[in-house]
Every structure is written in structure tokens, then in C-alpha cells.
Design an enzyme around this catalytic site. Structure first.
Site, PDB file in Angstrom:
ATOM      1  N   GLU A  53       0.803  -1.225   0.000  1.00 33.60           N
ATOM      2  CA  GLU A  53       0.000   0.000   0.000  1.00 33.60           C
ATOM      3  C   GLU A  53       0.835   1.274   0.000  1.00 33.60           C
ATOM      4  OE1 GLU A  53      -4.135   0.137   1.588  1.00 33.60           O
ATOM      5  OE2 GLU A  53      -3.016   0.875   3.334  1.00 33.60           O
ATOM      6  N   LYS A  55       0.642   4.696   1.302  1.00 34.40           N
ATOM      7  CA  LYS A  55      -0.148   5.239   2.413  1.00 34.40           C
ATOM      8  C   LYS A  55       0.668   6.279   3.169  1.00 34.40           C
ATOM      9  CE  LYS A  55      -2.656   3.431   6.471  1.00 34.40           C
ATOM     10  NZ  LYS A  55      -2.964   2.180   7.202  1.00 34.40           N
ATOM     11  N   LYS A 115      -8.175   2.479  -2.959  1.00 39.23           N
ATOM     12  CA  LYS A 115      -8.649   2.293  -1.585  1.00 39.23           C
ATOM     13  C   LYS A 115      -9.196   3.628  -1.086  1.00 39.23           C
ATOM     14  CE  LYS A 115      -7.454   0.044   2.754  1.00 39.23           C
ATOM     15  NZ  LYS A 115      -6.350  -0.274   3.687  1.00 39.23           N
ATOM     16  N   GLU A 164     -14.735  -5.548   1.818  1.00 40.12           N
ATOM     17  CA  GLU A 164     -14.135  -5.577   3.147  1.00 40.12           C
ATOM     18  C   GLU A 164     -15.169  -5.817   4.232  1.00 40.12           C
ATOM     19  OE1 GLU A 164     -10.925  -2.725   4.281  1.00 40.12           O
ATOM     20  OE2 GLU A 164     -12.445  -2.014   5.697  1.00 40.12           O
ATOM     21  N   ASN A 185     -10.757  -6.988   7.652  1.00 40.17           N
ATOM     22  CA  ASN A 185      -9.961  -5.920   8.241  1.00 40.17           C
ATOM     23  C   ASN A 185      -9.975  -6.040   9.760  1.00 40.17           C
ATOM     24  OD1 ASN A 185      -8.638  -3.560   8.931  1.00 40.17           O
ATOM     25  ND2 ASN A 185      -9.787  -2.269   7.516  1.00 40.17           N
ATOM     26  N   GLU A 215      -6.314  -7.931   6.260  1.00 37.51           N
ATOM     27  CA  GLU A 215      -5.946  -6.517   6.268  1.00 37.51           C
ATOM     28  C   GLU A 215      -5.668  -6.051   7.690  1.00 37.51           C
ATOM     29  OE1 GLU A 215      -8.677  -3.980   4.042  1.00 37.51           O
ATOM     30  OE2 GLU A 215      -9.696  -5.788   3.364  1.00 37.51           O
ATOM     31  N   SER A 216      -4.670  -5.194   7.828  1.00 32.90           N
ATOM     32  CA  SER A 216      -4.282  -4.565   9.099  1.00 32.90           C
ATOM     33  C   SER A 216      -3.586  -5.561  10.033  1.00 32.90           C
ATOM     34  CB  SER A 216      -5.487  -3.937   9.808  1.00 32.90           C
ATOM     35  OG  SER A 216      -6.052  -2.912   9.022  1.00 32.90           O
TER      36      SER A 216
END
Length: 263
Positions: A53, A55, A115, A164, A185, A215-216
Site C-alpha cells: 500500500e 499510504k 482504496k 471488506e 480488516n 488486512e491490518s
């Protein structure tokens, strides 16, 4: 927090629409080169694939990295072995833009994810017009008819949707919408707290044939190993890559996502 982010993203889209009307963006989306086959490229393999990503910041962590050249960072991700690139385009809290996505799309041959907090067709068309191959649709942010219509529009445009979820109930809603790429997530978008065990609790609710993305909560190689053991086909990683050397970090994560990577 999710409500604020969603309302802000929709307001920013409305402002862009004043200078780029729906019909203009729709024409640009239709005229784009065909999107890459994301479901094929992210299909389950003998190792966990990485969506890397771009970010700059987040509401939970604040500023992370300046990233003056998102295209150069994306090229590093491609060189390091990423399977796809995620680009944050939300501008208020994440300091992203569609210009970042366009720059990344021009620089790499990998699938590119927009995103953002998408709630209306115009934003999906913007994504395709900018060259995105897939878009993020957040179940918690959308009622079921809207989720299903946005998912259908995404597929009509030749893209894929990363749908998601944050709970078992949302997994069922995503599947009802036709999700072929499902992201779990670990960060609650209402409180922004992390639940590191969420993926493991809901993974067995995701049927074979649907690509599972974690995710995360990925800060070190052991986190990738944990997700692999829980059944993840891919992991989406942002903070750990933008705050360290992207190629070295990617190599370590990819090793951890391979069979025997935790030995």
C-alpha cells in the site's frame, strides 16, 4: 469515524464532479485499457501474496511517510515481489489523491487498487478512469442494495472489488453481493481498535473459490505467518512498508508467507 470518513469522501467526490461531470468520467472509464484480471493474479498459491500500500497517513496513526513520489514507491513494491498495489486516494485523513493512483498505474504492471470510502457510482467510474483494476467496497459503510449495485457496476467495468468485512455477519452480506475477493480488516472502522484474532474467527465462513485477504495488524513477518496459518491467500500491508525499506521488508514478509517461512 467511519461515518465522518464516508461523508467526507462523498463530499470531495461531489466537488470533483463540478469540474468533471458524470458523463465525462463515464466516457473516460469506458475508454480506459481493459483492467487486469485481479482474481487470476491473486488466486490462491503455495504462498501468501502481498498487496503493498501507498499510504501517507491514517486517522489511527497520524502521519506515516511523506511519499513525494508514489510511482517510485510502487516500482519498489513491484521489484520487491508484491502482487498488487493499493493506493489510498482519500485526501482528508490519509492525504491521498486520484493523481497518486494515476501515477502508480503509469509506473507498474501490477493490479492497482483504489482504496477509498466509496459509496456511489461516480467514485467507481473515477477509479476505472484513473486506471484502477479493483476498488474497495466496505460492507459496514453500505446498505445491501447499494453494496450489490456498486459491486455489479465494478464488474460491468471489468474491475474486481475487494469487499471488506469486520464480522461474520458482514461475511455473509459480502457473499450475498457476489464477492470473489473478500478482505477481513482487523481494524474496527468505528473505533479504530485492532482485533488481531478476527481473521482466524471468520476465515472458515469464507468458501473455497473466494480469495481471502487479511488486512491490518501486519507489522512484522510473524504477522504474515499467523495469517497464512489461518488461511489467508493474501495480506494487505501499508504502514510497515512505508516506514521502512520497502524491498527488504517485502522480502521478509514474502518469506514468512511461504511454506516453512516460520521455521
Amino acid at each position: 469515524m467511519l461515518t465522518d470518513l464516508l461523508e467526507g469522501a462523498v463530499a470531495d467526490a461531489a466537488e470533483r464532479r463540478l469540474t468533471a461531470p458524470y458523463s465525462v468520467v463515464e466516457a473516460a472509464a469506458v475508454a480506459q485499457s481493459p483492467a487486469l484480471d485481479v482474481l487470476h493474479l491473486l488466486a490462491p498459491a503455495d504462498r501468501v501474496k502481498i498487496i503493498a500500500e501507498v499510504k501517507r497517513a491514517s486517522p489511527s496513526r497520524g502521519d506515516l511517510a511523506e511519499i513525494p513520489d508514489p510511482a517510485a514507491l510502487a516500482v519498489s513494491y513491484q521489484t520487491g515481489g508484491a502482487s498488487a498495489i493499493s493506493v489510498l486516494t482519500e485526501q482528508r485523513k490519509f492525504r491521498g489523491s486520484l493523481a497518486d493512483l494515476e501515477a502508480v498505474r503509469a509506473a507498474v504492471a501490477l493490479p492497482v487498487l483504489r482504496k477509498d470510502f466509496i459509496a456511489e457510482p461516480y467514485q467507481v467510474l473515477e477509479a476505472r478512469a484513473a486506471g484502477a483494476d479493483l476498488v474497495l467496497l466496505i460492507v459496514a459503510a453500505l446498505d445491501q442494495p447499494t453494496l450489490e449495485s456498486l459491486h455489479a457496476l465494478t464488474r460491468e467495468l471489468g474491475m474486481a472489488a475487494l469487499v471488506e468485512v469486520h464480522s461474520e455477519d458482514e461475511v455473509l452480506r459480502a457473499l450475498d453481493a457476489g464477492a470473489g475477493l473478500l478482505g477481513v480488516n482487523a481494524r474496527d472502522l468505528f473505533t479504530f481498535e485492532l482485533d488481531r484474532e478476527l481473521f482466524g474467527r471468520v476465515a472458515d465462513r469464507i468458501p473455497s473459490g473466494v480469495i481471502r485477504v487479511a488486512e491490518s495488524a501486519v507489522l512484522e513477518p510473524a504477522d504474515v505467518t499467523r495469517y497464512r496459518e489461518a488461511g489467508a491467500d493474501a495480506v494487505l500491508i501499508g504502514e510497515a512498508l512505508v516506514t521502512g525499506d520497502p524491498i527488504t521488508t517485502l522480502h521478509a514478509f514474502l518469506a514468512a508467507g511461504s511454506p516453512g517461512g516460520d521455521d
